[in-house]
Motif scaffolding. Structure first.
Motif, PDB file in Angstrom:
ATOM      1  N   TYR A  54       4.729 -19.682   1.896  1.00 44.19           N
ATOM      2  CA  TYR A  54       5.673 -19.162   0.914  1.00 44.19           C
ATOM      3  C   TYR A  54       6.474 -18.025   1.527  1.00 44.19           C
ATOM      4  O   TYR A  54       5.915 -17.149   2.159  1.00 44.19           O
ATOM      5  N   LYS A  55       7.771 -18.040   1.315  1.00 45.50           N
ATOM      6  CA  LYS A  55       8.634 -16.984   1.833  1.00 45.50           C
ATOM      7  C   LYS A  55       8.563 -15.788   0.871  1.00 45.50           C
ATOM      8  O   LYS A  55       8.777 -15.940  -0.324  1.00 45.50           O
ATOM      9  N   VAL A  56       8.267 -14.626   1.415  1.00 47.58           N
ATOM     10  CA  VAL A  56       8.239 -13.407   0.613  1.00 47.58           C
ATOM     11  C   VAL A  56       9.631 -12.784   0.698  1.00 47.58           C
ATOM     12  O   VAL A  56      10.120 -12.489   1.783  1.00 47.58           O
ATOM     13  N   VAL A  57      10.265 -12.629  -0.471  1.00 49.83           N
ATOM     14  CA  VAL A  57      11.633 -12.121  -0.526  1.00 49.83           C
ATOM     15  C   VAL A  57      11.671 -10.827  -1.329  1.00 49.83           C
ATOM     16  O   VAL A  57      10.729 -10.496  -2.036  1.00 49.83           O
ATOM     17  N   GLY A  58      12.768 -10.130  -1.226  1.00 51.10           N
ATOM     18  CA  GLY A  58      12.911  -8.856  -1.924  1.00 51.10           C
ATOM     19  C   GLY A  58      13.875  -8.898  -3.093  1.00 51.10           C
ATOM     20  O   GLY A  58      14.193  -7.865  -3.667  1.00 51.10           O
ATOM     21  N   GLU A  59      14.342 -10.093  -3.472  1.00 46.97           N
ATOM     22  CA  GLU A  59      15.290 -10.185  -4.576  1.00 46.97           C
ATOM     23  C   GLU A  59      14.928 -11.330  -5.513  1.00 46.97           C
ATOM     24  O   GLU A  59      14.217 -12.260  -5.135  1.00 46.97           O
ATOM     25  N   ALA A  60      15.428 -11.253  -6.725  1.00 44.02           N
ATOM     26  CA  ALA A  60      15.176 -12.281  -7.739  1.00 44.02           C
ATOM     27  C   ALA A  60      15.975 -13.535  -7.431  1.00 44.02           C
ATOM     28  O   ALA A  60      17.000 -13.486  -6.755  1.00 44.02           O
ATOM     29  N   GLY A  61      15.483 -14.654  -7.908  1.00 42.36           N
ATOM     30  CA  GLY A  61      16.182 -15.915  -7.737  1.00 42.36           C
ATOM     31  C   GLY A  61      15.366 -17.048  -8.319  1.00 42.36           C
ATOM     32  O   GLY A  61      14.266 -16.848  -8.831  1.00 42.36           O
ATOM     33  N   GLU A  62      15.937 -18.264  -8.245  1.00 42.39           N
ATOM     34  CA  GLU A  62      15.219 -19.452  -8.702  1.00 42.39           C
ATOM     35  C   GLU A  62      13.957 -19.618  -7.864  1.00 42.39           C
ATOM     36  O   GLU A  62      13.948 -19.335  -6.676  1.00 42.39           O
ATOM     37  N   ASP A  63      12.906 -20.088  -8.477  1.00 46.88           N
ATOM     38  CA  ASP A  63      11.648 -20.366  -7.799  1.00 46.88           C
ATOM     39  C   ASP A  63      11.059 -19.143  -7.107  1.00 46.88           C
ATOM     40  O   ASP A  63      10.425 -19.253  -6.052  1.00 46.88           O
ATOM     41  N   VAL A  64      11.276 -17.966  -7.693  1.00 45.74           N
ATOM     42  CA  VAL A  64      10.707 -16.739  -7.138  1.00 45.74           C
ATOM     43  C   VAL A  64       9.670 -16.208  -8.123  1.00 45.74           C
ATOM     44  O   VAL A  64       9.933 -16.089  -9.315  1.00 45.74           O
ATOM     45  N   LEU A  65       8.503 -15.916  -7.584  1.00 45.03           N
ATOM     46  CA  LEU A  65       7.452 -15.293  -8.384  1.00 45.03           C
ATOM     47  C   LEU A  65       7.374 -13.817  -8.023  1.00 45.03           C
ATOM     48  O   LEU A  65       7.589 -13.437  -6.880  1.00 45.03           O
ATOM     49  N   LEU A  66       7.045 -13.022  -9.013  1.00 43.94           N
ATOM     50  CA  LEU A  66       6.830 -11.592  -8.804  1.00 43.94           C
ATOM     51  C   LEU A  66       5.330 -11.352  -8.846  1.00 43.94           C
ATOM     52  O   LEU A  66       4.657 -11.777  -9.791  1.00 43.94           O
ATOM     53  N   LEU A  67       4.809 -10.691  -7.829  1.00 41.18           N
ATOM     54  CA  LEU A  67       3.403 -10.322  -7.797  1.00 41.18           C
ATOM     55  C   LEU A  67       3.302  -8.833  -8.095  1.00 41.18           C
ATOM     56  O   LEU A  67       3.934  -8.019  -7.427  1.00 41.18           O
ATOM     57  N   ARG A  68       2.519  -8.508  -9.102  1.00 39.40           N
ATOM     58  CA  ARG A  68       2.295  -7.105  -9.463  1.00 39.40           C
ATOM     59  C   ARG A  68       0.807  -6.793  -9.263  1.00 39.40           C
ATOM     60  O   ARG A  68      -0.015  -7.053 -10.135  1.00 39.40           O
ATOM     61  N   PRO A  69       0.470  -6.245  -8.078  1.00 34.81           N
ATOM     62  CA  PRO A  69      -0.940  -5.986  -7.765  1.00 34.81           C
ATOM     63  C   PRO A  69      -1.350  -4.545  -8.063  1.00 34.81           C
ATOM     64  O   PRO A  69      -0.526  -3.628  -8.068  1.00 34.81           O
ATOM     65  N   ALA A  70      -2.645  -4.380  -8.270  1.00 34.33           N
ATOM     66  CA  ALA A  70      -3.244  -3.046  -8.384  1.00 34.33           C
ATOM     67  C   ALA A  70      -4.604  -3.097  -7.696  1.00 34.33           C
ATOM     68  O   ALA A  70      -5.376  -4.032  -7.903  1.00 34.33           O
ATOM     69  N   ILE A  71      -4.852  -2.111  -6.858  1.00 31.71           N
ATOM     70  CA  ILE A  71      -6.171  -1.936  -6.238  1.00 31.71           C
ATOM     71  C   ILE A  71      -6.822  -0.816  -7.036  1.00 31.71           C
ATOM     72  O   ILE A  71      -6.376   0.329  -6.981  1.00 31.71           O
ATOM     73  N   ILE A  72      -7.848  -1.159  -7.783  1.00 34.01           N
ATOM     74  CA  ILE A  72      -8.482  -0.174  -8.656  1.00 34.01           C
ATOM     75  C   ILE A  72      -9.944   0.016  -8.239  1.00 34.01           C
ATOM     76  O   ILE A  72     -10.512  -0.803  -7.530  1.00 34.01           O
ATOM     77  N   ASP A  73     -10.510   1.106  -8.685  1.00 32.77           N
ATOM     78  CA  ASP A  73     -11.908   1.435  -8.369  1.00 32.77           C
ATOM     79  C   ASP A  73     -12.160   1.422  -6.869  1.00 32.77           C
ATOM     80  O   ASP A  73     -13.231   1.017  -6.412  1.00 32.77           O
ATOM     81  N   LEU A  74     -11.170   1.891  -6.094  1.00 32.68           N
ATOM     82  CA  LEU A  74     -11.328   1.971  -4.646  1.00 32.68           C
ATOM     83  C   LEU A  74     -12.453   2.951  -4.329  1.00 32.68           C
ATOM     84  O   LEU A  74     -12.465   4.079  -4.818  1.00 32.68           O
ATOM     85  N   ASP A  75     -13.394   2.496  -3.527  1.00 32.23           N
ATOM     86  CA  ASP A  75     -14.561   3.313  -3.194  1.00 32.23           C
ATOM     87  C   ASP A  75     -14.825   3.181  -1.700  1.00 32.23           C
ATOM     88  O   ASP A  75     -15.472   2.236  -1.257  1.00 32.23           O
ATOM     89  N   ILE A  76     -14.291   4.095  -0.926  1.00 34.95           N
ATOM     90  CA  ILE A  76     -14.501   4.098   0.517  1.00 34.95           C
ATOM     91  C   ILE A  76     -15.738   4.940   0.793  1.00 34.95           C
ATOM     92  O   ILE A  76     -15.778   6.126   0.452  1.00 34.95           O
ATOM     93  N   THR A  77     -16.738   4.321   1.390  1.00 30.64           N
ATOM     94  CA  THR A  77     -18.011   5.007   1.610  1.00 30.64           C
ATOM     95  C   THR A  77     -17.862   6.195   2.541  1.00 30.64           C
ATOM     96  O   THR A  77     -18.389   7.270   2.275  1.00 30.64           O
ATOM     97  N   ALA A  78     -17.150   6.008   3.653  1.00 32.73           N
ATOM     98  CA  ALA A  78     -17.007   7.073   4.645  1.00 32.73           C
ATOM     99  C   ALA A  78     -15.556   7.162   5.093  1.00 32.73           C
ATOM    100  O   ALA A  78     -15.195   6.642   6.143  1.00 32.73           O
TER     101      ALA A  78
END
Length: 163
Positions: A54-78
């Protein structure tokens, strides 16, 4: 792909500062969050696009999905934060994080899917290994790659762009 929101688990900073000889400050936390977001975007773009994907693009268009991610409860041990002396930290787990992601069709605004997944990164055999910024990044990269591959598998099975 929107820049992911990154947030630490509740009281992470307090717990780090109680249990370690180094002090994790607000600027350290902001740097870590920015590094995690950048790595997430790099890995997702790389994994989604590989092998004529899948081509990752930076603009809206036909056949474009928007991914809205969140990294939550990040727990780095060290976390690898500056300290006054020479120290080595050994852990059996790099840490954990939860991905919450939503996929939207950009033309209609419809939600295509939502997913949430928690990953804990452990050393093989749960043995103690030296934790550094390099090993933390490698483990995060592997975790993000698993999530990206799961997303790509979902898209391959269920999403058919309009022709």
């Amino acid at each position: 792909i929107l820049d992911p929101v990154v947030s630490f688990r509740s009281n992470w900073q307090r717990d780090q500062n109680r249990s370690r000889m180094q002090n994790i400050g607000t600027s350290d936390m902001e740097r870590i969050k920015a590094d995690v977001a950048k790595l997430f975007n790099e890995v997702f773009k790389e994994r989604l696009e590989m092998n004529d994907g899948y081509k990752v693009v930076g603009e809206a268009g036909e056949d474009v999905l928007l991914l809205r991610p969140a990294i939550i409860d990040l727990d780095i041990t060290a976390p690898d934060a500056p300290s006054g002396g020479r120290t080595r930290t050994y852990t059996s787990t790099t840490g954990a994080a939860t991905l919450y992601i939503e996929l939207f069709d950009l033309v209609s605004g419809d939600i295509i899917g939502r997913a949430i997944d928690r990953q804990v990164v452990r050393s093989p055999g749960s043995r103690l290994t030296w934790s550094t910024s390099v090993t933390n990044s490698q483990d995060a990269r592997r975790m993000f790659a698993r999530w990206a591959d799961q997303l790509r598998g979902f898209l391959d099975r269920y999403y058919t762009p309009n022709d």
